[in-house]
Write an enzyme that holds these catalytic residues in place. Structure first.
Site, mmCIF file in Angstrom:
data_model
loop_
_atom_site.group_PDB
_atom_site.id
_atom_site.type_symbol
_atom_site.label_atom_id
_atom_site.label_comp_id
_atom_site.label_asym_id
_atom_site.label_seq_id
_atom_site.Cartn_x
_atom_site.Cartn_y
_atom_site.Cartn_z
ATOM 1 N N HIS A 147 0.844 -1.202 0.000
ATOM 2 C CA HIS A 147 0.000 0.000 0.000
ATOM 3 C C HIS A 147 0.874 1.245 0.000
ATOM 4 C CE1 HIS A 147 0.908 -0.652 4.145
ATOM 5 N NE2 HIS A 147 -0.142 -0.101 4.701
ATOM 6 N N HIS A 175 -2.551 7.288 10.724
ATOM 7 C CA HIS A 175 -1.111 7.232 10.980
ATOM 8 C C HIS A 175 -0.287 7.504 9.733
ATOM 9 C CE1 HIS A 175 -1.525 2.833 9.779
ATOM 10 N NE2 HIS A 175 -0.396 3.091 9.173
ATOM 11 N N HIS A 198 0.347 -7.237 11.143
ATOM 12 C CA HIS A 198 -0.915 -7.016 10.450
ATOM 13 C C HIS A 198 -1.229 -8.228 9.581
ATOM 14 C CE1 HIS A 198 -1.082 -2.840 11.581
ATOM 15 N NE2 HIS A 198 -0.068 -2.469 10.846
ATOM 16 N N GLU A 236 3.743 4.861 12.665
ATOM 17 C CA GLU A 236 4.028 3.425 12.614
ATOM 18 C C GLU A 236 5.427 3.251 12.056
ATOM 19 O OE1 GLU A 236 2.341 1.104 9.297
ATOM 20 O OE2 GLU A 236 1.898 -0.516 10.707
#
Lengths: 315, 114
Positions: free
Chosen positions: A207, A222, A254, A273
């Site tokens: 992503h 975030h 994740h 993050e």
């Protein structure tokens, strides 16, 4: 070149409540490198392996959150073409050309607001200051990493997760106007046809930006920075604890994107993050689908449930 | 110097030193009456209405606490520092009425860890 159009998220502009503590966090703890300050008091930073002049902009004000997210495109011609496409698409609003030099060492930027209420920018030119690895001049016979890194020292600003209401509109915009692919999606409803999360890529990354549907406009969940290994995520946790940084959750994994992660907060409550791993995304791959019932392991694979803060805590 | 903090919606009490913010003292006392978010004045999870008592403040996100809120005693527990005993109610988006932190080991719920 095969990777064309929008290349990557090039900068994120974050609002902070107090610049002093913010700089201690972003420079000493996170380990970004300051490259400029301007007359408005903004501070410009980059991660060590980024070549462009800056990827994070901090501005002191009364409200936390994200001012805008800027995308690097491959050329001035692409910038002009995409600006025209964006205006014609009727999906966005508040168009504005920001003149060259408004960010230091940066060309003109085209600014607009997407359906979820987030301000986005495109730009084509930013001075390449390098990664300080070259041994006989920039980029010549480089070392694998430079001396003098501080703190967690991620290699790059990687992506943002954003919260907003018109998810369909923003996903349609990124896919159809900017040419992003959908790597993963979270679907709800009896027929699993109502999208509540979208993980979008303009590159080989799992992503470059993600959206989760929430009844808000323009909210920031975030900004994420890349680390090379799981062990470095663990080390990041050590550095955060040593500095008494407010940790949200992690280190953990994740399910979505498979990244190994730790979430924490800057001194103004903006979530950061650092992560490692994930996979190579190709635009011809089928999208991965998560169902609403499995969003827990999708977000936090080991806990298998969301913590309440994931959906409720944002700026 | 420390003061007693009473959280109305959970019935919890804990001690908080003058130089420690109320949310940090609550977490150290293993109490849960005030929801915990960013702990840094940004997200609004620990929004409280102070019913009684005096406190100092640090800068809070104006998107979640307006200037009018602050005058009326609506503040973030992570940005207030007690100057007297305080009575307050959690009113943030994750706030709920809870039982006192009786499930915590005895001795952790009042006074001994402030």
């Amino acid at each position: 070149m095969a990777l064309t159009g929008v290349l990557r998220p090039g900068h994120v502009a974050i609002r902070v409540l107090e610049m002093g503590p913010a700089l201690k966090h972003y420079i000493d703890v996170l380990g970004l490198i300051e490259t400029a300050r301007d007359e408005k008091g903004r501070v410009f930073l980059k991660a060590w392996d980024e070549h462009d002049h800056h990827s994070v902009v901090l501005r002191e004000t009364d409200e936390a959150g994200m001012d805008y997210l800027g995308w690097k495109v491959d050329s001035p011609a692409t910038l002009k073409k995409l600006a025209g496409d964006i205006e014609k698409s009727k999906l966005c609003s508040d168009f504005e050309w920001i003149p060259k030099g408004e960010h230091p060492e940066t060309g003109e930027r085209f600014r607009f607001t997407i359906p979820t209420g987030h301000v986005m920018e495109l730009f084509a030119e930013k001075k390449q200051v390098g990664n300080n690895c070259g041994t006989e001049g920039p980029n010549v016979n480089p070392d694998p990493w430079p001396d003098g890194l501080k703190g967690i020292s991620p290699s790059r600003f990687d992506h943002c997760l954003l919260y907003g209401d018109d998810l369909d509109g923003s996903v349609k915009f990124f896919r159809e106007v900017l040419g992003f692919g959908i790597a993963e999606q979270v679907m709800a409803g009896p027929k699993k046809d109502f999208m509540i999360g979208a993980f979008l890529s303009c590159s080989n990354k799992a992503h470059d930006v993600a959206f989760i549907r929430q009844p808000v406009k323009g909210k920031f969940h975030h900004a994420s920075f890349e680390l090379g290994s799981w062990e470095k995520v663990l080390r990041a946790g050590d550095i955060l604890s040593r500095n008494k940084t407010s940790i949200d959750i992690g280190p953990t994994r994740h399910g979505i994107t498979r990244g190994e992660t730790i979430y924490f907060f800057d001194p103004s409550g903006n979530r950061n993050e650092v992560f490692s791993g994930g996979y190579i995304y190709y635009p011809d791959e089928p999208a991965i689908t998560w169902t609403e019932e499995e969003l827990g392991p999708g977000i936090f694979y080991h806990d298998r449930k969301l913590n309440e803060a994931f959906l409720s805590v944002f700026t | 110097m420390s003061f007693q903090i009473t959280v109305e919606n959970s019935g919890e009490t804990f001690r908080c030193a003058a130089e420690v913010h109320v949310l940090e003292a609550m977490e150290k006392a293993v109490c849960k009456g005030i929801p915990v978010g960013c702990r840094n004045g940004g997200c609004g999870a620990c929004k409280v209405q102070v019913q009684a008592g005096r406190y100092a403040t640090r800068k809070m996100n104006r998107a979640v606490i307006s200037a009018e809120d602050e005058v009326r005693g609506i503040v973030l527990a992570c940005k207030i520092y007690p100057q007297s005993d305080l009575t307050l109610t959690a009113i943030g988006p994750m706030a709920r009425v809870t039982a006192p932190c009786g499930s915590a080991p005895s001795g952790l719920d009042s006074g001994t860890h402030a």
